[in-house]
Enzyme design. Structure first.
Site, PDB file in Angstrom:
ATOM      1  N   LYS A  16      48.909 107.017  26.518  1.00 34.64           N
ATOM      2  CA  LYS A  16      47.520 106.877  26.995  1.00 34.64           C
ATOM      3  C   LYS A  16      47.300 105.513  27.646  1.00 34.64           C
ATOM      4  CE  LYS A  16      45.747 107.609  22.903  1.00 34.64           C
ATOM      5  NZ  LYS A  16      47.001 107.727  22.115  1.00 34.64           N
ATOM      6  N   ARG A  91      37.812 110.664  18.978  1.00 33.31           N
ATOM      7  CA  ARG A  91      38.947 110.996  18.127  1.00 33.31           C
ATOM      8  C   ARG A  91      38.548 111.971  17.035  1.00 33.31           C
ATOM      9  NH1 ARG A  91      42.276 106.100  19.119  1.00 33.31           N
ATOM     10  NH2 ARG A  91      44.233 106.424  18.051  1.00 33.31           N
ATOM     11  N   ARG A 130      57.829  99.738  20.981  1.00 32.85           N
ATOM     12  CA  ARG A 130      56.808  99.179  21.875  1.00 32.85           C
ATOM     13  C   ARG A 130      56.627  97.681  21.647  1.00 32.85           C
ATOM     14  NH1 ARG A 130      51.077 101.829  21.898  1.00 32.85           N
ATOM     15  NH2 ARG A 130      51.288 101.585  19.650  1.00 32.85           N
ATOM     16  N   ARG A 174      49.499 107.605  11.107  1.00 35.05           N
ATOM     17  CA  ARG A 174      48.627 107.781  12.287  1.00 35.05           C
ATOM     18  C   ARG A 174      48.822 109.181  12.878  1.00 35.05           C
ATOM     19  NH1 ARG A 174      50.477 102.636  15.493  1.00 35.05           N
ATOM     20  NH2 ARG A 174      49.424 103.600  17.268  1.00 35.05           N
TER      21      ARG A 174
END
Ligand code: AP5
Length: 224
Positions: A16, A91, A130, A174
């Protein structure tokens, strides 16, 4: 031509943030990323930041009432009046309902909800590799999208770091939270005819090209 109001939907690591950076540059949209707003608040140790930290560190969602208030206020700012790209919001169904009501009250509407998807194992691999630059949050991956000089941002030269919630254990939680609380939004927006699906396993360039082509078609249809 009408304003472009977009939502980027998808699990952690689907890309995203990566696509948001490309699309906001393409179309000059206000990029409203809940995660970035909450991380900035944490950094400044505001009341919001201290509250958000308790949830973010565990990979849980920050309570709806708090996030909704922050985002609706942000949507009212000048730069978001001609088009926006929401990244990480809504969300939950409750957040989506609040957004819909707010947009309706200003006679605005969503152009499209862009769903990026990929399997959980790939997402864990992406997130654990990441790295994010300290200064502006530019995103890299140690194997898949490395910087030219290890540990340094190509764009502003600042140091790259790992996000506090990117440990494998927190990422797994998550993903559980995403499947339970956010995934129902797929059916929600599908019913409203705004959902568009993209294969998040493709390269960032391919995903970007597909999104651009889809938006161009949507705009052509709008003009007919
Ligand atoms: P947030 O910051 O929104 O994180 P997230 O949704 O978990 O998403 P990520 O930022 O981890 O992933 P991404 O999809 O942006 O992927 P990226 O492009 O970086 O939220 C963090 C927390 O804040 C939440 O857990 C929650 O606590 C709270 N929060 C936020 N919003 C909330 C809300 N609305 N309500 C309540 N709480 C909220 O890419 C990942 C990696 O993969 C990168 O290394 C990148 O280089 C690489 N990559 C990207 N695309 C590709 C590709 N196509 N191919 C190969 N590699 C790729």
């Amino acid at each position: 031509m009408s304003e472009l109001n977009l939502i980027l939907l998808g699990p952690p690591g689907a890309g995203k943030g990566t696509q948001a950076a490309l699309l906001t540059e393409d179309f000059g949209l206000a990029h409203i990323a809940t995660g970035d707003i909450l991380r900035a608040a944490r950094e400044e140790q505001t009341e919001l930041g201290l509250l958000a930290k308790q949830y973010m560190d565990k990979g849980e969602l920050v309570p709806d009432t708090v996030v909704i208030a922050v985002i609706l206020e942000r949507l009212g700012e000048d730069d978001a009046r001609d088009g926006f790209l929401l990244d990480g919001f809504p969300r939950t169904i409750e957040q989506a309902g609040a957004l819909g009501t707010e947009l309706e009250s200003h006679e605005r509407r969503l152009t499209a909800v862009l769903l990026l998807d990929a399997a959980d194992d790939l997402l864990v691999k992406r997130i654990s590799g990441r790295r994010v630059c300290r200064k502006e949050g530019h995103v890299y991956h140690v194997d898949l999208d490395p910087p030219k000089h290890e540990g340094r941002c190509d764009i502003d030269g600042s140091e790259l770091e790992q996000r506090a919630d990117d440990s494998e254990e927190t990422v797994r939680n998550r993903l559980v939270v995403y499947h339970a609380q956010t995934e129902p939004l797929i059916a929600y927006y599908e019913e409203r005819g705004t959902l568009r699906r993209f294969d998040g396993t493709r390269s960032p360039t391919q995903v970007h090209a597909h999104i651009r082509a889809t938006l161009a078609t949507l705009r052509l249809e709008e003009d007919l």
